[in-house]
Design an enzyme around this catalytic site. Structure first.
Site: not given
Length: 606
Positions: A309, A580
């Site tokens: 990402e 995350h």
């Protein structure tokens, strides 16, 4: 094959592409800024409550007004730039490559394969480096500032020495001295280099002593109840997501803790600091029961980094600039734009960013053909990389393969993820066949990425049964739907990311080690169980949703190679900087000579 650095065939096309993007960028920036002003994070909401009530509405009003004005003014130029930019994607290679003189020297000749083995560290992390307006929908902000801080943490970990503590096992007290040397248990000790500005300072090695106090079942509840009161409030920066500095335990404290343990449990052998003698293990003595750990620091001496990402171009540029002095070989801006290579128009690339300390021999990107929803805007796919890690005395190249991916995110689209997993199996096989040579030896084959499904949710049972998880070994998985002890989820609850209990690496580590707190700050799979009254009852299973994976394969490596999993780590150092948990894995690769192979085959037959 020698990779070309520029993604375009010549400098003229590259310059034209840069000029077109320069016309588009002001319009893109103003739109991004206008949306970002209206979407505060929970941390900003907390600070807003401490300000005068009229300040925030004024900031939003004038910010939106200025951004909207700039957006309207720049719209004609952006349209002209887009007309030039879109056709150029047809001649653009789907990744950019940057290389500097190898910081490790000639890394290809440092390992000859035979004799002593070699350890390789792999890191995977989803950083959510979206444009600032989109990142705020994930409760994250200041993408470029996060990029600088994360890159600094990663570089500091690579230059930190990897030291182990060797402790005699209790069962070895009655053994001979030779047997005791062979039964030493290696225990890793992490060292962090800290300075006042967060950069590494030479000579400031602070040993981190974790979990010295034993908590039994009777103490765990009290530990949970008193947890918020025991959290250190010291922060290294003004921003609430700044990690707290790791405190160096004083010798008196360590002595006191160890003496208490010794008094309650009997004599404890004193640890010896130094390098543990690690010998290549045979395939019959593999450590299949390796226990994972939660660490507030990145592991030392990492060789390969896969970041996901990383969509924002400026954040990717900062990552490349800061990581490249340590990782000499970087692949970034991976993916396609426009209609090139995919059915839908792609506004964002794949978000994959790969950095290696070893030379990259070849790379290939494959775009997933089937996507829908918001995922259709990004060119998600698979990046396959071939690296050279050594050279044998017979001039055979020692190579390894690393593949990085990011699967479809929508929870109910199981069939799309299954299709993507099948494509990954085919593409990796195709890449290895196309780039394989007779004068080389494959020593590892690693697959990593954000798979967007976990091994606990009932709704993910189809992905859990896919053949790719039979081809590759998952260090955290016992069987489909069953995790190993100590495994935790990698997806954080976004709404609680900035709470005091998880705002620093040490606090987040403590929270994840306690079951009750882990359920508050990790995203857990929810399975609906229908009772006799037809009322759905939510129940959670496992240690959280582990959607980030690091897998390795053994049937594609050379027959002389033995792969041993040394460690698997869940990392909390990026607390407050991403939603995350990064994960890391270290593989120890040893190679047997022909004589050793013959002896091993004889023993196996016997």
């Amino acid at each position: 094959m020698v990779l070309r650095e520029s993604p375009f065939p010549n400098a003229c096309v590259h310059g034209l592409h840069s000029a077109a993007w320069a016309l588009i960028f002001p319009c893109f920036w103003s739109l991004d800024h206008m949306i970002a002003i209206c979407v505060p994070t929970t941390s900003e909401k907390r600070r807003k409550q401490e300000q005068e009530c009229y300040l925030y509405p004024m900031k939003v009003f004038f910010g939106v007004l200025l951004s909207l004005t700039l957006f309207i003014i720049c719209m004609p130029l952006a349209l002209l730039g887009f007309i030039v930019w879109a056709p150029l994607q047809a001649v653009r290679r789907p990744f950019s490559y940057s290389v500097i003189e190898d910081p490790m020297g000639d890394a290809r000749k440092q390992w000859t394969g035979y004799g002593e083995g070699m350890g390789f560290g792999f890191l995977e992390a989803n950083l959510c480096f979206l444009p600032n307006s989109l990142a705020r929908f994930n409760n994250l902000a200041k993408t470029q500032r996060r990029a600088v801080r994360i890159a600094t943490h990663i570089c500091n970990s690579v230059s930190r020495p990897r030291i182990t503590v060797c402790v005699d096992s209790p069962t070895s007290m009655s053994m001979s001295s030779q047997s005791r040397r062979n039964s030493l248990i290696p225990v890793k000790v992490a060292f962090n280099s800290l300075s006042m500005n967060g950069a590494q300072a030479p000579g400031e090695l602070l040993p981190v002593m974790n979990s010295l106090h034993y908590i039994d079942s009777s103490e765990e509840n009290s530990e949970v109840e008193n947890f918020p009161a025991n959290i250190s409030a010291g922060q290294t920066g003004e921003h609430p997501s700044e990690p707290a500095a790791v405190r160096d335990p004083q010798p008196a404290e360590i002595t006191e803790v160890m003496s208490n343990e010794q008094h309650s449990k009997g004599p404890v052998p004193s640890p010896t600091l130094g390098k543990c003698p690690i010998k290549p293990r045979g395939k019959q003595n593999r450590r299949e029961d390796l226990v994972t750990e939660i660490s507030p620091l990145f592991p030392a001496d990492m060789a390969f980094v896969c970041l996901l990402e990383v969509f924002e171009k400026r954040a990717a540029a900062k990552l490349k600039q800061l990581l490249q002095p340590t990782f000499g070989h970087v692949l970034y801006d991976v993916g396609v734009y426009g209609f090139q290579g995919c059915c839908e128009f792609k506004f964002l690339n794949s978000g994959i960013f790969f950095a290696s300390r070893y030379p990259i021999l070849d790379a290939e990107y494959y775009c997933f053909p089937r996507t829908r929803g918001e995922d259709a805007l990004a060119a998600k796919g698979l990046l396959c990389v071939k690296v050279q890690v050594g050279l044998t005395q017979q001039d055979l190249r020692i190579v390894g393969y690393v593949s990085c991916t990011h699967l479809h995110a929508t929870a109910e689209d199981n069939h799309i993820r299954q299709n993507q997993l099948s494509h990954i199996v085919d593409w990796i096989s195709e890449f290895m066949t196309a780039t394989g040579c007779k004068d080389e030896m494959v020593v590892f084959d690693v697959l990593c990425g954000d798979f967007n499904f976990d091994n606990s949710s009932m709704e993910d049972h189809l992905e859990q049964q896919h053949q790719i998880l039979k081809l590759y070994k998952d260090p955290c998985c016992i069987a489909p739907g069953k995790e190993k002890p100590g495994v935790v989820g990698t997806l954080l609850e976004q709404r609680t990311m900035y709470e005091e209990a998880v705002i620093s690496p040490e606090n987040l580590q403590r929270a994840l080690e306690i079951d009750e707190l882990r359920k508050q700050y990790l995203a857990f799979p929810v399975n609906c169980v229908i009772d006799t009254n037809d009322n759905p009852e939510a129940s959670t299973v496992g240690g959280g949703r582990r959607i980030d994976y690091l897998l390795y394969r053994e049937d594609t490596v050379a027959k002389e190679v033995t792969t041993d999993l040394e460690e698997f780590t869940f990392i909390t150092q990026l607390a407050g900087m991403t939603d995350h948990l990064p994960i890391a894995m270290r593989l120890f690769i040893s190679m047997a000579s022909e004589d050793d192979l013959e002896n091993r085959d004889t023993v196996d037959e016997f």
